[in-house]
Design a protein around this motif. Structure first.
Motif, PDB file in Angstrom:
ATOM      1  N   LEU A 184      21.199   5.696 -72.108  1.00 11.00           N
ATOM      2  CA  LEU A 184      22.293   5.830 -71.925  1.00 11.00           C
ATOM      3  C   LEU A 184      22.204   5.369 -69.741  1.00 11.00           C
ATOM      4  CD1 LEU A 184      24.518   8.296 -74.089  1.00 11.00           C
ATOM      5  CD2 LEU A 184      24.727   5.731 -74.020  1.00 11.00           C
ATOM      6  N   LEU A 185      21.194   6.902 -70.109  1.00 11.17           N
ATOM      7  CA  LEU A 185      20.791   6.368 -68.376  1.00 11.17           C
ATOM      8  C   LEU A 185      20.291   5.704 -67.543  1.00 11.17           C
ATOM      9  CD1 LEU A 185      18.068  10.147 -68.768  1.00 11.17           C
ATOM     10  CD2 LEU A 185      21.113   9.363 -68.279  1.00 11.17           C
ATOM     11  N   THR A 186      20.507   4.505 -68.533  1.00 13.23           N
ATOM     12  CA  THR A 186      20.678   2.702 -67.656  1.00 13.23           C
ATOM     13  C   THR A 186      21.551   2.414 -67.151  1.00 13.23           C
ATOM     14  OG1 THR A 186      20.551   1.966 -69.969  1.00 13.23           O
ATOM     15  CG2 THR A 186      18.120   2.332 -69.491  1.00 13.23           C
ATOM     16  N   LEU A 187      23.107   3.392 -67.381  1.00 15.79           N
ATOM     17  CA  LEU A 187      23.785   2.867 -66.910  1.00 15.79           C
ATOM     18  C   LEU A 187      24.729   3.928 -65.612  1.00 15.79           C
ATOM     19  CD1 LEU A 187      25.816   2.341 -70.498  1.00 15.79           C
ATOM     20  CD2 LEU A 187      24.915   0.748 -68.999  1.00 15.79           C
ATOM     21  N   PRO A 188      24.513   3.390 -64.497  1.00 14.78           N
ATOM     22  CA  PRO A 188      24.777   4.224 -63.204  1.00 14.78           C
ATOM     23  C   PRO A 188      25.693   4.931 -63.453  1.00 14.78           C
ATOM     24  CG  PRO A 188      24.251   1.052 -63.036  1.00 14.78           C
ATOM     25  CD  PRO A 188      24.412   1.864 -64.382  1.00 14.78           C
ATOM     26  N   LYS A 189      27.112   4.765 -64.272  1.00 18.61           N
ATOM     27  CA  LYS A 189      28.497   5.313 -64.681  1.00 18.61           C
ATOM     28  C   LYS A 189      28.136   6.756 -65.241  1.00 18.61           C
ATOM     29  CE  LYS A 189      32.697   5.310 -66.222  1.00 18.61           C
ATOM     30  NZ  LYS A 189      34.321   4.756 -66.706  1.00 18.61           N
ATOM     31  N   TRP A 190      27.464   6.477 -66.469  1.00 17.98           N
ATOM     32  CA  TRP A 190      26.318   7.289 -67.511  1.00 17.98           C
ATOM     33  C   TRP A 190      25.753   8.588 -66.823  1.00 17.98           C
ATOM     34  CZ3 TRP A 190      29.061   9.200 -71.103  1.00 17.98           C
ATOM     35  CH2 TRP A 190      30.101   9.024 -71.461  1.00 17.98           C
ATOM     36  N   LYS A 191      25.093   8.112 -65.817  1.00 17.48           N
ATOM     37  CA  LYS A 191      23.719   8.914 -65.224  1.00 17.48           C
ATOM     38  C   LYS A 191      23.963   9.487 -64.036  1.00 17.48           C
ATOM     39  CE  LYS A 191      18.957   8.148 -62.973  1.00 17.48           C
ATOM     40  NZ  LYS A 191      19.315   8.738 -61.935  1.00 17.48           N
ATOM     41  N   ALA A 192      25.064   8.956 -63.021  1.00 11.46           N
ATOM     42  CA  ALA A 192      26.168   9.728 -62.055  1.00 11.46           C
ATOM     43  C   ALA A 192      26.631  11.046 -62.885  1.00 11.46           C
ATOM     44  CB  ALA A 192      26.248   8.678 -60.943  1.00 11.46           C
ATOM     45  N   ARG A 193      26.984  10.354 -63.386  1.00 12.12           N
ATOM     46  CA  ARG A 193      27.955  11.748 -64.368  1.00 12.12           C
ATOM     47  C   ARG A 193      26.696  12.200 -64.941  1.00 12.12           C
ATOM     48  NH1 ARG A 193      32.159  10.150 -67.999  1.00 12.12           N
ATOM     49  NH2 ARG A 193      33.258   9.358 -66.134  1.00 12.12           N
ATOM     50  N   LYS A 196      25.548  14.597 -62.518  1.00 14.89           N
ATOM     51  CA  LYS A 196      26.279  16.052 -61.369  1.00 14.89           C
ATOM     52  C   LYS A 196      26.647  17.026 -62.641  1.00 14.89           C
ATOM     53  CE  LYS A 196      30.971  16.283 -59.580  1.00 14.89           C
ATOM     54  NZ  LYS A 196      31.762  15.761 -59.787  1.00 14.89           N
ATOM     55  N   TRP A 197      26.710  17.122 -63.973  1.00 10.15           N
ATOM     56  CA  TRP A 197      26.507  17.981 -64.346  1.00 10.15           C
ATOM     57  C   TRP A 197      25.512  18.586 -64.177  1.00 10.15           C
ATOM     58  CZ3 TRP A 197      28.886  14.803 -69.167  1.00 10.15           C
ATOM     59  CH2 TRP A 197      30.531  14.521 -68.908  1.00 10.15           C
ATOM     60  N   SER A 198      24.837  18.306 -64.674  1.00 11.61           N
ATOM     61  CA  SER A 198      23.356  18.478 -64.625  1.00 11.61           C
ATOM     62  C   SER A 198      23.242  19.810 -63.026  1.00 11.61           C
ATOM     63  CB  SER A 198      21.930  18.147 -64.442  1.00 11.61           C
ATOM     64  OG  SER A 198      20.610  18.848 -63.844  1.00 11.61           O
ATOM     65  N   GLN A 199      23.452  19.651 -62.236  1.00 11.39           N
ATOM     66  CA  GLN A 199      23.759  19.788 -61.103  1.00 11.39           C
ATOM     67  C   GLN A 199      24.287  21.377 -61.073  1.00 11.39           C
ATOM     68  OE1 GLN A 199      24.163  17.063 -57.102  1.00 11.39           O
ATOM     69  NE2 GLN A 199      24.190  18.916 -55.591  1.00 11.39           N
ATOM     70  N   THR A 200      25.824  20.627 -61.433  1.00 13.09           N
ATOM     71  CA  THR A 200      26.572  22.703 -61.515  1.00 13.09           C
ATOM     72  C   THR A 200      25.871  23.204 -62.998  1.00 13.09           C
ATOM     73  OG1 THR A 200      29.087  20.555 -61.186  1.00 13.09           O
ATOM     74  CG2 THR A 200      29.139  22.706 -62.478  1.00 13.09           C
TER      75      THR A 200
END
Length: 378
Positions: A184-193, A196-200
């Protein structure tokens, strides 16, 4: 052959290689520098399709592997049940199925109680392996298994057993997602989301356990979403297992308690899953979990306020001392000269230094006083 020998000579001779990159007289040789080359000496950029598979291909491979894992797990479940289940009587075989109604639940409860006293360990093994399978693939039916556990073994035994089964089965789902989820990380939309959750989560790492427990108690988001996302946002397997076991504790108490009175129920309305008693009990658990978070936040704010007050007081004292010219706090040595030698020997050329004379005052020869001439005087 001449072209091959020329290429070999270029590879062995840096000068020939450099000349070839600037001016190549061979029409058959391919240029070493192309417009897509990012910088001199770097590997030429190749098309994405030749070096990196597309997102669709990666996701398709992950889905294919997931299907294989599901089939193998189903075969493992069937083989375990075939070996561990006791030999059932003909009239009891249709009752062995996952319950989908209240009547089927009561029938399965009577069947398990019938063989519980004859084959106690086999029933436990079949119960555990079935529970793990449902949790690993997030299939419905785990609530009925918790109710059945309370009906067959009572709350005292079924409660820890169900909590461990839920936590371990969710951990299996966690591991499957960790192995196949990077597709799923190959999809830019999912990777960005996910980034963001990981940083939070990293910013609130000290409250992560409490946050995960509350997620398990809350009905939203679904638990399978938490199982799939956790390995990709920096949550370790040990905090995941612990938070799942603790978070599911309150709900499992309700399910096993309902199961303990299953024999006296006449319909599914007697479950009373949604009631004020259950709501207040789960709310009390949520408040108890969030108390450490609130205390941690309050103490952190108090420490920050005290630090700010001390810094203001220290800055004010420093400014006051500078305005009053008070430098008596500490002695400061601006410059140090050489030691004074005492003549203690018989010769004029040798001197001996003594620490006893370090504190003595040194009086220089005073000259005549200087007077400034008066105005108008010659």
């Amino acid at each position: 052959m001449p072209s091959l020998s020329l290429n070999l000579n270029r590879a062995n001779n840096p000068s020939l290689y450099t000349l070839a990159t600037v001016n190549d007289d061979d029409d058959d040789a391919r240029p070493l520098l192309t417009p897509t080359t990012p910088s001199y000496g770097a590997t030429p950029v190749t098309p994405r399709s030749s070096s990196h598979p597309s997102s669709r291909k990666v996701i398709f491979n992950a889905a294919l592997k997931m299907a294989c894992i599901f089939v193998l797990s189903t075969l493992l479940l069937g083989g375990t049940l075939w070996l561990a289940l006791p030999t059932l009587e003909e009239q009891d075989r249709p009752l062995l199925r996952l319950p989908k109604s209240f009547q089927q639940l009561q029938e399965l409860n009577g069947l398990l109680k019938k063989y519980r006293d004859i084959y106690p360990y086999r029933i436990v093994v079949c119960y555990i392996i079935t529970y793990l399978f449902l949790q690993a693939f997030s299939l419905p039916g785990s609530m009925y298994l918790s109710i059945l556990g309370g009906a067959v073994w009572g709350v005292a035994r079924a409660l820890p057993l169900a909590c461990c089964c839920v936590a371990t089965g969710a951990t299996l789902c966690y591991l499957i997602s960790a192995a196949l989820g990077p597709a799923l990380l190959t999809l830019p939309k999912w990777k960005a989301r996910l980034d963001k959750w990981s940083q939070t989560i990293q910013q609130n790492k000290e409250n992560m356990l409490s946050f995960l427990i509350v997620l398990r108690i809350a009905p939203l988001p679904p638990h399978w979403v938490v199982n799939v996302i956790c390995p990709h946002v920096g949550i370790g397997i040990l905090p995941f297992w612990t938070s799942t076991a603790l978070g599911i504790f309150g709900v499992t108490v309700i399910h096993t308690t309902i199961g303990s009175g299953l024999d006296d129920m006449t319909s599914a309305d007697d479950f009373h899953l949604i009631s004020w008693r259950n709501f207040l009990g789960l709310s009390a658990i949520v408040v108890g979990v969030l108390i450490p978070v609130g205390l941690r936040y309050w103490f952190r704010r108090e420490v920050a306020d005290v630090g700010a007050v001390e810094a203001d007081i220290e800055e004010e004292q420093t400014m006051n001392s500078l305005e009053e010219g008070d430098y008596s706090g500490e002695d400061r040595i601006l410059a140090a000269g050489s030691r004074v030698a005492n003549k203690s020997t018989t010769t004029d050329d040798e001197y001996e230094y003594s620490d006893e004379d370090d504190d003595e005052d040194i009086i220089l020869e005073a000259g005549p006083a200087l007077t400034s001439p008066k105005p108008g005087s010659p």
